[in-house]
Design a protein around this motif. Structure first.
Motif, PDB file in Angstrom:
ATOM      1  N   GLY A  63       0.812  -1.213   0.000  1.00  0.00           N
ATOM      2  CA  GLY A  63       0.000   0.000   0.000  1.00  0.00           C
ATOM      3  C   GLY A  63       0.843   1.260   0.000  1.00  0.00           C
ATOM      4  N   ARG A  64       0.459   2.210  -0.848  1.00  0.00           N
ATOM      5  CA  ARG A  64       1.219   3.455  -0.943  1.00  0.00           C
ATOM      6  C   ARG A  64       0.598   4.563  -0.092  1.00  0.00           C
ATOM      7  NH1 ARG A  64       4.329  -0.022  -3.267  1.00  0.00           N
ATOM      8  NH2 ARG A  64       4.878   0.197  -5.456  1.00  0.00           N
ATOM      9  N   GLY A  65      -0.440   4.219   0.677  1.00  0.00           N
ATOM     10  CA  GLY A  65      -1.155   5.264   1.415  1.00  0.00           C
ATOM     11  C   GLY A  65      -0.584   5.546   2.789  1.00  0.00           C
ATOM     12  N   GLY A  66       0.272   4.698   3.282  1.00  0.00           N
ATOM     13  CA  GLY A  66       0.831   4.976   4.595  1.00  0.00           C
ATOM     14  C   GLY A  66       1.386   3.741   5.271  1.00  0.00           C
ATOM     15  N   ALA A  67       0.531   2.749   5.462  1.00  0.00           N
ATOM     16  CA  ALA A  67       0.948   1.624   6.286  1.00  0.00           C
ATOM     17  C   ALA A  67       1.778   0.597   5.525  1.00  0.00           C
ATOM     18  CB  ALA A  67      -0.279   0.958   6.892  1.00  0.00           C
ATOM     19  N   GLY A  68       1.679   0.597   4.205  1.00  0.00           N
ATOM     20  CA  GLY A  68       2.489  -0.332   3.422  1.00  0.00           C
ATOM     21  C   GLY A  68       2.041  -1.764   3.532  1.00  0.00           C
ATOM     22  N   CYS A  93     -11.488   3.755  -2.904  1.00  0.00           N
ATOM     23  CA  CYS A  93     -10.202   4.338  -3.237  1.00  0.00           C
ATOM     24  C   CYS A  93      -9.997   5.561  -2.354  1.00  0.00           C
ATOM     25  CB  CYS A  93     -10.188   4.720  -4.710  1.00  0.00           C
ATOM     26  SG  CYS A  93      -8.798   5.754  -5.161  1.00  0.00           S
ATOM     27  N   ASN A  94      -8.913   5.557  -1.605  1.00  0.00           N
ATOM     28  CA  ASN A  94      -8.651   6.615  -0.631  1.00  0.00           C
ATOM     29  C   ASN A  94      -7.885   7.772  -1.277  1.00  0.00           C
ATOM     30  OD1 ASN A  94      -7.942   8.171   1.554  1.00  0.00           O
ATOM     31  ND2 ASN A  94      -7.190   6.469   2.805  1.00  0.00           N
ATOM     32  N   ALA A  95      -8.590   8.862  -1.526  1.00  0.00           N
ATOM     33  CA  ALA A  95      -7.943  10.054  -2.091  1.00  0.00           C
ATOM     34  C   ALA A  95      -8.137  11.227  -1.149  1.00  0.00           C
ATOM     35  CB  ALA A  95      -8.514  10.354  -3.470  1.00  0.00           C
ATOM     36  N   ASP A  96      -7.966  10.954   0.140  1.00  0.00           N
ATOM     37  CA  ASP A  96      -8.146  12.024   1.120  1.00  0.00           C
ATOM     38  C   ASP A  96      -6.889  12.896   1.175  1.00  0.00           C
ATOM     39  OD1 ASP A  96      -9.773  13.207   3.272  1.00  0.00           O
ATOM     40  OD2 ASP A  96      -8.091  12.637   4.526  1.00  0.00           O
ATOM     41  N   GLU A  97      -5.761  12.275   0.962  1.00  0.00           N
ATOM     42  CA  GLU A  97      -4.449  12.949   0.922  1.00  0.00           C
ATOM     43  C   GLU A  97      -4.347  14.150   1.865  1.00  0.00           C
ATOM     44  OE1 GLU A  97      -1.245  12.895  -2.404  1.00  0.00           O
ATOM     45  OE2 GLU A  97      -2.758  14.354  -2.930  1.00  0.00           O
ATOM     46  N   GLY A  98      -4.249  13.840   3.145  1.00  0.00           N
ATOM     47  CA  GLY A  98      -4.231  14.916   4.134  1.00  0.00           C
ATOM     48  C   GLY A  98      -2.849  15.394   4.514  1.00  0.00           C
ATOM     49  N   ASP A  99      -1.833  14.734   4.011  1.00  0.00           N
ATOM     50  CA  ASP A  99      -0.456  15.071   4.326  1.00  0.00           C
ATOM     51  C   ASP A  99      -0.127  16.436   3.714  1.00  0.00           C
ATOM     52  OD1 ASP A  99       2.253  15.200   4.366  1.00  0.00           O
ATOM     53  OD2 ASP A  99       2.596  13.145   3.699  1.00  0.00           O
ATOM     54  N   PRO A 100       0.163  17.455   4.549  1.00  0.00           N
ATOM     55  CA  PRO A 100       0.370  18.787   3.972  1.00  0.00           C
ATOM     56  C   PRO A 100       1.595  18.803   3.049  1.00  0.00           C
ATOM     57  CG  PRO A 100       1.029  18.750   6.283  1.00  0.00           C
ATOM     58  CD  PRO A 100       0.400  17.425   6.001  1.00  0.00           C
ATOM     59  N   GLY A 101       1.438  19.401   1.893  1.00  0.00           N
ATOM     60  CA  GLY A 101       2.571  19.484   0.968  1.00  0.00           C
ATOM     61  C   GLY A 101       2.663  18.319   0.010  1.00  0.00           C
ATOM     62  N   ALA A 102       1.859  17.279   0.244  1.00  0.00           N
ATOM     63  CA  ALA A 102       1.912  16.122  -0.655  1.00  0.00           C
ATOM     64  C   ALA A 102       0.830  16.264  -1.720  1.00  0.00           C
ATOM     65  CB  ALA A 102       1.700  14.841   0.136  1.00  0.00           C
ATOM     66  N   PHE A 103       1.178  15.891  -2.953  1.00  0.00           N
ATOM     67  CA  PHE A 103       0.148  15.975  -3.992  1.00  0.00           C
ATOM     68  C   PHE A 103       0.298  14.882  -5.038  1.00  0.00           C
ATOM     69  CE2 PHE A 103       2.921  18.367  -7.003  1.00  0.00           C
ATOM     70  CZ  PHE A 103       3.913  18.726  -6.119  1.00  0.00           C
ATOM     71  N   MET A 104       0.764  13.715  -4.582  1.00  0.00           N
ATOM     72  CA  MET A 104       0.923  12.585  -5.496  1.00  0.00           C
ATOM     73  C   MET A 104      -0.431  12.126  -6.007  1.00  0.00           C
ATOM     74  SD  MET A 104       3.135  12.470  -2.740  1.00  0.00           S
ATOM     75  CE  MET A 104       2.059  11.789  -1.545  1.00  0.00           C
ATOM     76  N   ASP A 105      -1.338  11.895  -5.046  1.00  0.00           N
ATOM     77  CA  ASP A 105      -2.643  11.340  -5.410  1.00  0.00           C
ATOM     78  C   ASP A 105      -3.426  12.341  -6.244  1.00  0.00           C
ATOM     79  OD1 ASP A 105      -1.807   9.264  -3.912  1.00  0.00           O
ATOM     80  OD2 ASP A 105      -3.085   9.673  -2.190  1.00  0.00           O
ATOM     81  N   ARG A 106      -3.283  13.585  -5.854  1.00  0.00           N
ATOM     82  CA  ARG A 106      -3.951  14.621  -6.607  1.00  0.00           C
ATOM     83  C   ARG A 106      -3.486  14.629  -8.061  1.00  0.00           C
ATOM     84  NH1 ARG A 106      -4.082  20.856  -4.771  1.00  0.00           N
ATOM     85  NH2 ARG A 106      -5.174  21.663  -6.565  1.00  0.00           N
ATOM     86  N   ILE A 135     -15.970   3.147  -4.724  1.00  0.00           N
ATOM     87  CA  ILE A 135     -16.207   4.529  -4.310  1.00  0.00           C
ATOM     88  C   ILE A 135     -14.858   5.224  -4.226  1.00  0.00           C
ATOM     89  CG2 ILE A 135     -16.992   6.031  -2.427  1.00  0.00           C
ATOM     90  CD1 ILE A 135     -18.569   2.892  -2.128  1.00  0.00           C
ATOM     91  N   ILE A 136     -14.769   6.381  -4.855  1.00  0.00           N
ATOM     92  CA  ILE A 136     -13.537   7.160  -4.730  1.00  0.00           C
ATOM     93  C   ILE A 136     -13.819   8.311  -3.790  1.00  0.00           C
ATOM     94  CG2 ILE A 136     -11.756   8.445  -5.969  1.00  0.00           C
ATOM     95  CD1 ILE A 136     -12.439   6.921  -8.457  1.00  0.00           C
ATOM     96  N   TYR A 137     -13.136   8.306  -2.645  1.00  0.00           N
ATOM     97  CA  TYR A 137     -13.355   9.386  -1.674  1.00  0.00           C
ATOM     98  C   TYR A 137     -12.297  10.457  -1.886  1.00  0.00           C
ATOM     99  CZ  TYR A 137     -14.039  11.937   2.659  1.00  0.00           C
ATOM    100  OH  TYR A 137     -14.276  12.930   3.575  1.00  0.00           O
ATOM    101  N   VAL A 138     -12.716  11.608  -2.372  1.00  0.00           N
ATOM    102  CA  VAL A 138     -11.778  12.692  -2.664  1.00  0.00           C
ATOM    103  C   VAL A 138     -12.067  13.864  -1.735  1.00  0.00           C
ATOM    104  CG1 VAL A 138     -10.721  14.040  -4.507  1.00  0.00           C
ATOM    105  CG2 VAL A 138     -12.110  12.052  -5.074  1.00  0.00           C
ATOM    106  N   ARG A 139     -11.021  14.505  -1.271  1.00  0.00           N
ATOM    107  CA  ARG A 139     -11.263  15.690  -0.464  1.00  0.00           C
ATOM    108  C   ARG A 139     -11.804  16.803  -1.360  1.00  0.00           C
ATOM    109  NH1 ARG A 139      -6.966  18.510   2.441  1.00  0.00           N
ATOM    110  NH2 ARG A 139      -6.851  16.591   3.636  1.00  0.00           N
ATOM    111  N   SER A 140     -12.767  17.548  -0.845  1.00  0.00           N
ATOM    112  CA  SER A 140     -13.402  18.535  -1.710  1.00  0.00           C
ATOM    113  C   SER A 140     -12.477  19.715  -2.021  1.00  0.00           C
ATOM    114  CB  SER A 140     -14.722  19.025  -1.108  1.00  0.00           C
ATOM    115  OG  SER A 140     -14.582  19.212   0.265  1.00  0.00           O
ATOM    116  N   GLU A 141     -11.327  19.744  -1.338  1.00  0.00           N
ATOM    117  CA  GLU A 141     -10.338  20.774  -1.669  1.00  0.00           C
ATOM    118  C   GLU A 141      -9.662  20.491  -3.007  1.00  0.00           C
ATOM    119  OE1 GLU A 141     -10.811  19.450   1.183  1.00  0.00           O
ATOM    120  OE2 GLU A 141     -10.548  20.868   2.823  1.00  0.00           O
TER     121      GLU A 141
END
Ligand SMILES: Cc1cc2nc3c(=O)[nH]c(=O)nc-3n(C[C@H](O)[C@H](O)[C@H](O)COP(=O)(O)O)c2cc1C
Ligand code: SF4
Ligand code: SF4
Ligand code: SF4
Ligand code: FES
Lengths: 230, 621
Positions: B190-195, B217-230, B257-263
């Motif tokens: 997994g590339r989202g955090g836990a591997g 599909c987790n597209a919350d990408e809350g890590d500040p400064g990261a924009f890979m998923d975006r 379901i693709i969960y995307v942050r509305s930002e």
């Protein structure tokens, strides 16, 4: 039935039993601040920690939320558990020293010093009141708002809620509302706090939030003499 | 031909469509790619594209070339970026005024415009072709590579590049267990955090007995400064859909379901467009390509919070409840979305799936380390010359990423540390520069892979201040339920802040360590369990810096305001009055052409005098 090991004992429990319930059933005491038999578990206070697994793969979990599983090895009083519990209690004392429940628990677990800065919170956000209101009183008068350090308990729109039937259940169950026992050495032997109180809720709301008499705030020492009396 | 109005009934139909598109596109092999990624858009690439379009229209060049407004090309630092194909000529920092020259000279005559070329920040070497630029050359762009070649919202582009072939292969030539076996063999983690190994996760869901299963599909990408998923969702949304369809097929889920942050409005828009296109073509929905497999995908949005990226919180958010984590077990395969077995994968994880299915697990494994195959996208930011998105084979050393690809530290400063794994990762020092970026090594070093944030810090960074910065972020982002996490983070912050103010003690440092370990041990979810990492890692590698603050009341990097002082060197001061005029606190005194002095009690330590002085007379001590 589920078979697991609890402090070295092979035990059997019903499906859906939590580790805290299992330990209680076998007479092992685990401190718990946010747990009540009559309410759904919430896992907020983190005092009910137990260690599961062995060796490098062992970890701490909150026993009130963790379901019993076949083959699980559970230890309730390891060094790691006790160290964590004591530090958390020290942190509770530093955060909400006015609670008698917390003071009692700290003494029981041998916490005698506080190395953190002193705060005086009136709520530890254990969520008991919210669950009491929703699950036992069929009201939904109070709830959490905000996250992180800004999290707190309030009524919808920060107004006295229509849902509130003034049953006092929330106050009954609150562990932070249990005032500390002052003991005979109290500096001021005459308390009088319950006379002529201005309930602290008036600091936040236009009208009193309940008609408990006397207002439990007296026990907190937070009420002040005021013009307002019932 | 408007592909949106045809429905593909068999795999052969897709092949035929691909041939048609390729034939049609053959003639415009030459095309202009203008980067429409996040970085370039903010530096004005949209305007540049418009001017290009107008110019092409006006000069009747539309038939000769196509203009593609692509997803992120990676070198965000040098935006707006334009690449001229087929040669692959790379122009950077392109302005609207450069457009005419680019078309007239480079596009029509093949001449190179020197001034727009990429110049190596270290040795000044200039590069003409994208592929030669060290930043890009050392990368292995199996996920981001296609971003150059296609418009994100063009399913024709995607299909002509071989898109949806992996779906065909999985649905027609492989059984679900075979797909899972391939993912396991590829050692996709997994590339989202836990591997976590994705194959195992898929297997568990496949084994779960239920009529209804979900794939999120987790597209919350809350890590500040990261924009890979975006960047993946904005630049190549179909690749994520393809991964999701294959995941659904393998696990037995019928809904994605693709969960995307509305930002991320562009990501949401491009994904929705992509879904509509795929549905219209029959690549999504009922009976995909006549294979009898049904799968639909919907998009769910929510206000992005760091904690809602945690899997159980994500499920709560998709269900419309408060995005707060809950106890696991029950795991999501036992009780997931609406109580049904559910798999959650990160965007980048899913984008890898089509590659694995198309090219096989062996080829994927060849790219990574022994324990995990493939590449990882990092968002390289901070005090490094080339900031942007880099995709490298797993296991490349930090040194290669920061110095070879990133071009080293800005302004010739010295490297000090690199933070990997986002806010709950850890800072690694020089001595670990040669360690490979793989899951195990980063974990054992006290940091983590996380989702791929990589913040480079130079010698002017104070590590105690860094710990303070991340704690402050986490203090707000914790959901606040666990006392250990909520109060623990805030108390760690309290101690660290005292230290940055010169008010710390050795006992407090010990207490900080003790508390950090308890927060890690006793919190419910991953956020609390990793929240102490920034503290523990900075103490582990930079403890002397903590001691300098505590014992000597000194901030070696000169960052902590309470511990620094500005002063003027009388010998160097020319009495030019510049600093005196600029100082917002009116803290500088002195006659013209006489040495000036700074009044300590008035100085706000803003550092403006230091920047202003042309004679290097102002010093920070
Ligand atoms: C506090 C917290 C935040 C997280 N945020 C994200 C996120 O933004 N995106 C993501 O894909 N995973 C995030 N994760 C990791 C997920 O919990 C989960 O491991 C991941 O989505 C699983 O997909 P993967 O196996 O493909 O990586 C987060 C985890 C935690 C504890
Ligand atoms: S008011 Fe009392 S019961 Fe309610 S959350 Fe706070 S401490 Fe718990
Ligand atoms: S560890 Fe922190 S973020 Fe996670 S559930 Fe507990 S309070 Fe919320
Ligand atoms: S700017 Fe420099 S030289 Fe000029 S007065 Fe200030 S310290 Fe002196
Ligand atoms: S009783 Fe279990 S966390 Fe509070």
């Amino acid at each position: 039935m589920i078979n697991l090991t609890l402090n070295g004992m092979e035990i059997k429990v019903e499906k859906r039993t939590t580790l805290l319930e299992a330990a209680k059933f076998y007479g092992i005491e685990i401190p718990a601040l946010c747990y009540d038999e009559a309410l759904s578990p919430y896992g907020a206070c983190r005092l009910c920690l137990v260690e599961i697994g062995t060796g490098n793969h062992s970890r701490l979990v909150s026993s009130c939320t963790y379901p019993a599983r076949d083959g699980l090895i559970v230890r309730t009083h390891t060094e790691r558990v006790i160290k964590a519990r004591k530090l958390l209690l020290e942190l509770y004392l530093a955060t909400c020293p006015s609670s008698r429940t917390i003071q009692d628990m700290a003494s029981k677990h041998g916490v005698t010093t506080v190395r953190f800065k002193q705060k005086n919170e009136e709520c530890i956000l254990c969520g008991l009141c919210v669950r009491m209101c929703a699950e036992q009183m069929q009201g939904k008068a109070i709830g959490f708002v905000n996250r992180g350090i800004k999290r707190r308990i309030t009524a919808p729109f920060a107004k006295k809620s229509e849902e509130c039937r003034l049953c006092g259940g929330c106050m009954y169950i609150c562990p932070a509302c249990q005032a500390r026992c002052q003991g005979p050495q109290e500096e001021n032997p005459v308390c009088n706090a319950c006379l002529n109180l201005s309930p602290p809720c008036l600091d936040y709301f236009q009208e009193a939030m309940c008609y408990m008499d006397p207002c439990v705030a007296c026990e907190l020492g937070t009420g002040r003499k005021a013009k307002f009396t019932y | 031909m408007n592909v949106l109005h045809m429905r593909l009934k068999t795999p052969d139909d897709l092949d035929k469509l691909r041939d048609d598109i390729r034939q049609k596109q053959e003639k415009d092999k030459s095309f202009l790619a203008v980067c429409g990624g996040t970085g370039c858009s903010s530096s004005g690439s949209e305007k540049v594209r418009e001017v290009f379009q107008q110019y092409l229209n006006r000069h009747n060049l539309k038939k000769k070339t196509t203009l593609k407004f692509t997803g992120c090309l990676g070198l965000c630092e040098r935006g707006p970026v334009v690449i001229i194909f087929p040669q692959g000529i790379f122009y950077q920092k392109v302005q609207e005024s450069d457009v005419e020259e680019i078309i007239e000279k480079t596009f029509l005559k093949g001449e190179i415009i020197e001034r727009l070329l990429y110049q190596d920040p270290v040795n000044g070497e200039k590069f003409i072709y994208a592929d030669d630029i060290p930043f890009l050359k050392k990368q292995k762009r199996i996920l981001l590579g296609n971003n150059w070649l296609m418009e994100p919202t063009s399913i024709e582009d995607y299909i002509s590049l071989g898109g949806y072939q992996s779906v065909v292969k999985a649905l027609t030539k492989m059984t679900p267990p075979e797909v899972i076996a391939e993912i396991k063999k590829a050692r996709l983690r997994g590339r989202g955090g836990a591997g976590f190994p994705s194959g195992i996760k898929w297997q568990e869901c496949y084994d779960a007995v239920s009529k209804q299963k979900y794939f999120i599909c987790n597209a919350d990408e809350g890590d500040p400064g990261a924009f890979m998923d975006r960047s993946l969702l904005e630049g190549n949304p179909h690749s994520v859909l393809e991964g999701l369809i294959i995941g659904g097929y393998a696990t037995g889920a019928s809904e994605g379901i693709i969960y995307v942050r509305s930002e991320y409005p562009t990501a949401v828009k491009n994904v929705k467009t992509a879904i509509a296109q795929a549905e219209n073509l029959g690549l999504l929905g009922e009976n995909i390509l006549g294979t009898g497999f049904h799968f639909k995908i919907s998009v769910s949005t929510g206000a992005g919070a760091f904690v809602s990226g945690e899997t159980t919180a994500l499920v709560a958010a998709v269900e419309g409840r408060l995005g707060e984590p809950r106890q696991k077990p029950p795991h999501l395969v036992e009780r997931g979305l609406w109580g049904k077995p559910t798999v959650i994968n990160n965007v980048e994880t899913l984008a890898n799936v089509p590659y694995i299915i198309s090219y096989g697990a062996e080829n994927f494994l060849r790219l990574g380390t022994e324990k995990s195959g493939g590449t990882k996208i990092f968002s390289l930011v901070g005090k490094v010359n080339n900031t942007g998105l880099v995709e490298v084979p797993l296991g490349m050393t930090l040194r290669e990423i920061i110095f070879d690809i990133g071009g080293g530290i800005k302004n010739g400063k010295k490297f000090k540390a690199v933070q990997t794994g986002g806010p709950s990762g850890g800072c690694l020092p020089v001595s670990l520069l040669d360690s490979p970026t793989d899951f195990e090594k980063l974990n054992s070093a006290g940091s983590m892979m996380g989702s791929g944030g990589m913040i480079v810090m130079d010698e002017e960074t104070c590590m105690v201040d860094i710990a303070r910065y991340f704690l402050r972020f986490l203090e707000d982002e914790s959901c606040g339920r666990c006392f250990s996490c909520r109060e623990g983070i805030s108390r760690m912050l309290e101690i660290v802040e005292d230290i940055t103010r010169g008010k710390g003690s050795v006992e407090q440092l010990e207490l900080l360590k003790e508390l950090a370990n308890v927060v890690k041990d006793s919190s419910l979810c991953g956020l609390g369990q990793t929240a102490a990492n920034p503290v523990l890692a900075t103490i582990r590698y930079f403890e002397d810096e903590y001691f300098a603050h505590i014992l000597e009341k000194r901030c070696p990097a000169g960052v902590c305001r309470d511990l620094i002082r500005f002063s003027i060197n009388e010998e160097l001061c020319q009495g030019c009055d510049l600093c005196l005029k600029k100082c917002p606190g009116e803290a500088i005194r002195g006659e013209k052409r006489q040495p000036h002095t700074i009044l300590g009690d008035k100085c706000t330590k803003c550092g403006i005098c230091l920047e202003t002085c042309k004679y290097n007379a102002v010093v920070k001590i």
